[in-house]
Design a protein around this motif. Structure first.
Motif, PDB file in Angstrom:
ATOM      1  N   ARG A 116      26.247  30.869  21.297  1.00 30.97           N
ATOM      2  CA  ARG A 116      26.349  32.016  20.776  1.00 30.97           C
ATOM      3  C   ARG A 116      25.690  33.146  21.529  1.00 30.97           C
ATOM      4  O   ARG A 116      26.850  34.133  21.476  1.00 30.97           O
ATOM      5  CB  ARG A 116      24.383  32.159  19.617  1.00 30.97           C
ATOM      6  CG  ARG A 116      24.559  31.618  18.683  1.00 30.97           C
ATOM      7  CD  ARG A 116      25.707  31.851  17.683  1.00 30.97           C
ATOM      8  NE  ARG A 116      26.149  30.871  16.464  1.00 30.97           N
ATOM      9  CZ  ARG A 116      26.410  29.522  16.224  1.00 30.97           C
ATOM     10  NH1 ARG A 116      27.322  29.712  17.491  1.00 30.97           N
ATOM     11  NH2 ARG A 116      26.535  28.684  15.326  1.00 30.97           N
ATOM     12  N   LYS A 117      25.132  32.321  22.785  1.00 33.14           N
ATOM     13  CA  LYS A 117      25.691  33.757  23.702  1.00 33.14           C
ATOM     14  C   LYS A 117      26.552  34.323  24.471  1.00 33.14           C
ATOM     15  O   LYS A 117      27.188  34.938  24.909  1.00 33.14           O
ATOM     16  CB  LYS A 117      24.269  33.150  24.876  1.00 33.14           C
ATOM     17  CG  LYS A 117      24.119  33.907  26.242  1.00 33.14           C
ATOM     18  CD  LYS A 117      23.893  33.359  27.054  1.00 33.14           C
ATOM     19  CE  LYS A 117      23.100  34.554  28.245  1.00 33.14           C
ATOM     20  NZ  LYS A 117      22.101  33.990  29.427  1.00 33.14           N
ATOM     21  N   VAL A 118      27.330  32.656  24.354  1.00 35.40           N
ATOM     22  CA  VAL A 118      29.034  32.402  24.820  1.00 35.40           C
ATOM     23  C   VAL A 118      29.749  33.616  23.552  1.00 35.40           C
ATOM     24  O   VAL A 118      30.665  34.842  24.356  1.00 35.40           O
ATOM     25  CB  VAL A 118      29.361  31.595  25.324  1.00 35.40           C
ATOM     26  CG1 VAL A 118      31.331  31.694  25.816  1.00 35.40           C
ATOM     27  CG2 VAL A 118      28.766  30.927  26.312  1.00 35.40           C
ATOM     28  N   SER A 174      31.123  32.000  30.108  1.00 33.14           N
ATOM     29  CA  SER A 174      30.263  31.195  29.220  1.00 33.14           C
ATOM     30  C   SER A 174      29.515  30.458  30.382  1.00 33.14           C
ATOM     31  O   SER A 174      28.851  30.174  30.259  1.00 33.14           O
ATOM     32  CB  SER A 174      31.768  29.630  29.600  1.00 33.14           C
ATOM     33  OG  SER A 174      32.326  29.415  30.308  1.00 33.14           O
ATOM     34  N   ALA A 233      25.424  30.913  30.097  1.00 30.15           N
ATOM     35  CA  ALA A 233      24.926  30.392  29.512  1.00 30.15           C
ATOM     36  C   ALA A 233      24.627  28.643  30.063  1.00 30.15           C
ATOM     37  O   ALA A 233      24.199  28.278  28.875  1.00 30.15           O
ATOM     38  CB  ALA A 233      26.267  30.056  28.080  1.00 30.15           C
ATOM     39  N   TRP A 249      32.772  25.467  26.480  1.00 35.25           N
ATOM     40  CA  TRP A 249      32.411  26.319  25.387  1.00 35.25           C
ATOM     41  C   TRP A 249      33.245  25.832  24.384  1.00 35.25           C
ATOM     42  O   TRP A 249      32.812  26.257  23.035  1.00 35.25           O
ATOM     43  CB  TRP A 249      33.310  27.396  26.254  1.00 35.25           C
ATOM     44  CG  TRP A 249      33.076  28.958  24.449  1.00 35.25           C
ATOM     45  CD1 TRP A 249      32.522  28.885  24.146  1.00 35.25           C
ATOM     46  CD2 TRP A 249      33.737  29.439  25.939  1.00 35.25           C
ATOM     47  NE1 TRP A 249      33.077  29.711  23.360  1.00 35.25           N
ATOM     48  CE2 TRP A 249      33.797  30.664  24.078  1.00 35.25           C
ATOM     49  CE3 TRP A 249      34.474  30.070  26.537  1.00 35.25           C
ATOM     50  CZ2 TRP A 249      34.270  32.207  24.178  1.00 35.25           C
ATOM     51  CZ3 TRP A 249      35.292  31.243  26.273  1.00 35.25           C
ATOM     52  CH2 TRP A 249      35.060  32.475  25.229  1.00 35.25           C
ATOM     53  N   ARG A 271      22.074  27.810  21.111  1.00 38.67           N
ATOM     54  CA  ARG A 271      22.335  29.100  21.468  1.00 38.67           C
ATOM     55  C   ARG A 271      22.618  29.994  22.725  1.00 38.67           C
ATOM     56  O   ARG A 271      22.895  30.921  22.607  1.00 38.67           O
ATOM     57  CB  ARG A 271      20.612  29.195  22.458  1.00 38.67           C
ATOM     58  CG  ARG A 271      19.160  29.271  21.368  1.00 38.67           C
ATOM     59  CD  ARG A 271      17.803  29.326  22.121  1.00 38.67           C
ATOM     60  NE  ARG A 271      17.662  27.872  23.133  1.00 38.67           N
ATOM     61  CZ  ARG A 271      16.861  26.913  22.876  1.00 38.67           C
ATOM     62  NH1 ARG A 271      16.910  26.756  21.574  1.00 38.67           N
ATOM     63  NH2 ARG A 271      17.135  26.532  23.496  1.00 38.67           N
ATOM     64  N   ALA A 272      23.399  28.762  23.418  1.00 43.00           N
ATOM     65  CA  ALA A 272      24.286  29.139  24.490  1.00 43.00           C
ATOM     66  C   ALA A 272      25.356  29.341  23.717  1.00 43.00           C
ATOM     67  O   ALA A 272      26.341  30.139  24.366  1.00 43.00           O
ATOM     68  CB  ALA A 272      24.448  27.415  25.702  1.00 43.00           C
TER      69      ALA A 272
END
Length: 157
Positions: A108-110, A33, A36, A43, A105-106
């Motif tokens: 989804r990145k994780v 995580s 992000a 998270w 967005r963060a």
């Protein structure tokens, strides 16, 4: 300390393994995580409210954590723009925590990093062993939940 039965020793060994696994999972979660701008705790909160806004108390119940620790995490997420507090239609004072676009967005990145990591580690274990581990830990969790509920009721009276 009285000697443990074989069943008690085996259950205690499971507890120790789960404690160690939890520590390692938090470390891995922090690594996954960090790119992000998150931590494992952040998270987890984002993951709960991804399904819709929720109060801090509801998030804490879902995660099995103290409300105060979730409140601190939610406040930090709000300060960094990942969540915002919104009106709660069911309660005037208890606001809901809601994802912002940056938080989504963060998250989804994780989730992408997690999917790749879980596939790599999951592929390294025999499927039957992994399924049996999930089943065993789930059953232990369910029995512990039941035991704690009974204990809680016996201390209320």
């Amino acid at each position: 300390m009285p000697p443990l039965t074989q069943k008690a020793e085996t259950f205690s060994a499971l507890v120790l393994e789960v404690f160690q696994l939890n520590g390692l999972l938090l470390q891995a979660g922090d690594r996954l995580s960090a790119p992000a701008g998150l931590t494992s705790a952040r998270w987890q909160v984002l993951g709960v409210i991804d399904h819709g806004p929720a109060t801090v108390a509801a998030v804490a119940r879902t995660m099995g954590l103290a409300r105060q620790s979730v409140q601190q995490t939610a406040d930090a997420l709000a300060s960094d723009g990942f969540v915002e507090y919104v009106e709660n239609p069911h309660h005037q004072r208890a606001k809901c925590v809601s994802l912002t676009a940056a938080g989504r967005r963060a998250l989804r990145k994780v989730e992408q990093a997690h999917a790749e990591w879980a596939d790599r580690l999951g592929s390294s274990l025999p499927p039957k062993l992994l399924a049996a581990a999930v089943e065993g830990v789930r059953e232990a969790r369910l029995r512990l939940e039941k035991d704690l509920a009974v204990e809680g009721r016996s201390h209320e009276g």
